[in-house]
Design an enzyme around this catalytic site. Sequence first.
Site, PDB file in Angstrom:
ATOM      1  CB  CYS A   1     -21.296  31.398 -15.454  1.00 21.88           C
ATOM      2  SG  CYS A   1     -22.676  31.176 -15.399  1.00 21.88           S
TER       3      CYS A   1
ATOM      4  CG  HIS B   1     -19.904  29.641 -20.187  1.00 21.48           C
ATOM      5  ND1 HIS B   1     -19.485  28.708 -18.794  1.00 21.48           N
ATOM      6  CD2 HIS B   1     -21.590  29.618 -18.933  1.00 21.48           C
ATOM      7  CE1 HIS B   1     -19.862  29.409 -18.347  1.00 21.48           C
ATOM      8  NE2 HIS B   1     -20.905  28.817 -18.169  1.00 21.48           N
TER       9      HIS B   1
ATOM     10  CD  GLU C   1     -16.118  30.351 -20.728  1.00 25.26           C
ATOM     11  OE1 GLU C   1     -16.443  31.305 -21.027  1.00 25.26           O
ATOM     12  OE2 GLU C   1     -16.576  29.442 -20.175  1.00 25.26           O
TER      13      GLU C   1
ATOM     14  CB  SER D   1     -20.633  30.694  -7.554  1.00 22.62           C
ATOM     15  OG  SER D   1     -22.015  30.719  -6.977  1.00 22.62           O
TER      16      SER D   1
ATOM     17  NE  ARG E   1     -26.048  30.092  -6.626  1.00 23.71           N
ATOM     18  CZ  ARG E   1     -25.565  28.852  -6.107  1.00 23.71           C
ATOM     19  NH1 ARG E   1     -24.970  29.085  -5.219  1.00 23.71           N
ATOM     20  NH2 ARG E   1     -24.070  27.481  -7.036  1.00 23.71           N
TER      21      ARG E   1
HETATM   22  N1  GLN Z   1     -25.385  28.449 -11.506  1.00 20.75           N
HETATM   23  C1  GLN Z   1     -23.488  28.168 -11.418  1.00 20.75           C
HETATM   24  C2  GLN Z   1     -23.740  29.271 -10.579  1.00 20.75           C
HETATM   25  O1  GLN Z   1     -24.564  29.196  -9.300  1.00 20.75           O
HETATM   26  C3  GLN Z   1     -23.162  29.172 -12.689  1.00 20.75           C
HETATM   27  C4  GLN Z   1     -23.383  28.261 -13.751  1.00 20.75           C
HETATM   28  C5  GLN Z   1     -21.683  28.601 -14.555  1.00 20.75           C
HETATM   29  O2  GLN Z   1     -20.651  29.479 -14.082  1.00 20.75           O
HETATM   30  N2  GLN Z   1     -22.076  27.741 -16.201  1.00 20.75           N
HETATM   31  O3  GLN Z   1     -22.928  29.074  -9.240  1.00 20.75           O
END
Ligand code: GLN
Length: 202
Positions: free
Chosen positions: A84, A180, A182, A54, A115
Amino acid sequence: MKIGIIGLQGAVSEHLEATRRAMRKLDIEGEAAWVGRPEQLEGVDGIIIPGGESTTIGKLMVMTGLFERVKRLAADGMPIFGTCAGLIVLAKRGDEQIVRTRQPLLGLMNTDVVRNAFGKQRESFEVDLEIPVLGKKQFRCVFIRAPAVREAWGRAQVLAKFQEKIVAVRQDNLIAVAFHPELTSDTRLHEYFLQTCRRAGG
Ligand code: GLN
């Protein structure tokens, strides 16, 4: 119908595929397109922000001008589906790390996110969850260093929880999930999003 997938980093091609499969299932004439610049959002009926990192996705969105453009489109009711890392980017508030590093958040959803909410020992796991808006059949959820929503307020509605943590939320035309969708063959969440886009398009 045209769906733009923010393609700066992360699980982009899987979303393109899943969106195309969902379109076929719903008999929707349309395209799913990779988006790397604001102009490429011209004429889209919906936007997907994929999983990945992110911090990286947020920073690259700012650098490319996608951040401001997506924010403006959302203000006019553009449907957006964040998965996510996408769930984090859509949020209004975040945990200490998010505050400290000042990672860019679009601030569109009434959510406060954490997160890596499922801890180190559970970096990645799969679980079948009931998501009532998708019907009775459970949905296989793939969690990869997944975030969670620790608070949702106002118009944000909880769609699913796992271990007392909120992992799917909807707020008007915005949908966010911590896992996820997808990465599985089940396209019901993508179909749910496309139906939102169809309604928003009138
Ligand atoms: N841990 C990631 C984050 O904080 C997110 C993980 C993911 O998108 N699979 O951005």
